[in-house]
Structures are given as C-alpha cells and as structure tokens.
Write an enzyme that holds these catalytic residues in place. Structure first.
Site, PDB file in Angstrom:
ATOM      1  N   CYS A 202      -8.788  -5.134  -9.707  1.00 45.80           N
ATOM      2  CA  CYS A 202      -8.366  -4.091 -10.634  1.00 45.80           C
ATOM      3  C   CYS A 202      -7.896  -2.900  -9.804  1.00 45.80           C
ATOM      4  CB  CYS A 202      -9.564  -3.724 -11.511  1.00 45.80           C
ATOM      5  SG  CYS A 202      -9.189  -2.521 -12.776  1.00 45.80           S
TER       6      CYS A 202
ATOM      7  N   CYS B 126      -5.214   1.048   6.444  1.00 41.99           N
ATOM      8  CA  CYS B 126      -5.335   2.517   6.489  1.00 41.99           C
ATOM      9  C   CYS B 126      -6.664   3.016   5.916  1.00 41.99           C
ATOM     10  CB  CYS B 126      -4.171   3.177   5.746  1.00 41.99           C
ATOM     11  SG  CYS B 126      -4.221   2.957   3.953  1.00 41.99           S
TER      12      CYS B 126
ATOM     13  N   CYS C  91       0.843  -1.201   0.000  1.00 47.33           N
ATOM     14  CA  CYS C  91       0.000   0.000   0.000  1.00 47.33           C
ATOM     15  C   CYS C  91       0.877   1.250   0.000  1.00 47.33           C
ATOM     16  CB  CYS C  91      -0.894  -0.014   1.235  1.00 47.33           C
ATOM     17  SG  CYS C  91      -1.918   1.464   1.382  1.00 47.33           S
TER      18      CYS C  91
ATOM     19  N   CYS D 222      -7.661  -0.863   1.383  1.00 47.98           N
ATOM     20  CA  CYS D 222      -6.643  -1.338   2.324  1.00 47.98           C
ATOM     21  C   CYS D 222      -7.246  -1.326   3.718  1.00 47.98           C
ATOM     22  CB  CYS D 222      -5.415  -0.431   2.264  1.00 47.98           C
ATOM     23  SG  CYS D 222      -4.182  -0.818   3.534  1.00 47.98           S
TER      24      CYS D 222
ATOM     25  N   CYS E 177       0.363   3.221   3.467  1.00 47.05           N
ATOM     26  CA  CYS E 177       0.730   2.711   4.793  1.00 47.05           C
ATOM     27  C   CYS E 177       1.752   1.583   4.762  1.00 47.05           C
ATOM     28  CB  CYS E 177      -0.511   2.253   5.547  1.00 47.05           C
ATOM     29  SG  CYS E 177      -1.194   0.699   4.942  1.00 47.05           S
TER      30      CYS E 177
HETATM   31 ZN    ZN Z   1      -2.905   1.102   3.399  1.00 43.41          ZN
END
Ligand code: ZN
Length: 129
Positions: A117, A96, A44, A93, A47
C-alpha cells in the site's frame, strides 16, 4: 545514497518530504496514481529507483496505489513499524531510505496475498516501459 535532511527538504515538495522522510501518509483517494491504469513502471520519487510495475498494480479500494509484488525486490525493504499504536510493516526504498507505505496480508489470494500500500506522492511513473 547519503543526503542530509536539509538537502532532501530542498529537493522535495513539503508533502513529499512529510511522507518520504517523515513517514507520513497522504490522504486516501487524493494521490495521482490511485486510478492510474496505464502500463509502465513506478519509480521512487526521491531517487529514481525502480520499485513497482503496473503489472502488479490492482484496485484495492483502499484509496492508495496497491501492488502485489515489487518489480525489483532488492530496491524495496520492509521493517516493523509500531507507530500510532498499531503493529504494521513499513515499506521503504532501500536506495535512499525513503518511506513508501505499508505492507499488508490482505492482497489478492491468487497473487500471493500481499498488498503493498504505497503513497502516490512517493512515486513517479514512467509510461510504457
Ligand atoms: Zn528512493
């Protein structure tokens, strides 16, 4: 992870903020990782949580990096998204809360049929792990 929108604005580029925090979408075929075929892990951008492995990446021809499965299922959440007059499944995610992309059912049938995607701008790449 709790951060204010002001803190996110300082840490992310305007394009990253627009996609990760406001649920935007990068233009197809513009992202850094669409044609990345290297071995490694995608994390990510906001984060650092581990999200997808290059093992699950496939060429969907959609213009966005596409994956059949999360690398760490606990790090990835899905929820219903009815914006823009469409019924879609949003991928985010869990660490976060950042928006990552959408989940479709048109992935490779021999690998479970899922297509995550994902916007390149939401990802960082760690080669060789
Ligand atoms: Zn994240």
């Amino acid at each position: 992870m709790e951060k204010t929108e002001e803190e996110w604005k300082k840490e992310l580029t305007p394009e990253e903020y627009r996609v990760l925090r406001e649920g935007g979408t990068e233009a197809p075929f513009t992202g850094a990782f669409v044609d990345n075929h290297e071995t490694g892990m995608y994390t990510c951008k906001a984060c650092g949580a581990t999200l997808f492995s290059s093992d699950a990446k496939f060429d969907s021809k959609s213009g966005w990096p596409s994956f059949t499965d999360p690398a760490v299922a606990e790090n990835i959440g899905t929820r219903s998204d009815d914006s823009l007059g469409m019924h879609r499944t949003e991928v985010y995610c869990k660490n976060c809360g950042g928006h990552l992309g959408h989940l479709f059912d048109d992935g490779p049938s021999d690998k479970g049929g899922k297509r995550y995607c994902i916007n390149s701008v939401c990802l960082a790449f760690e080669p060789g792990k």
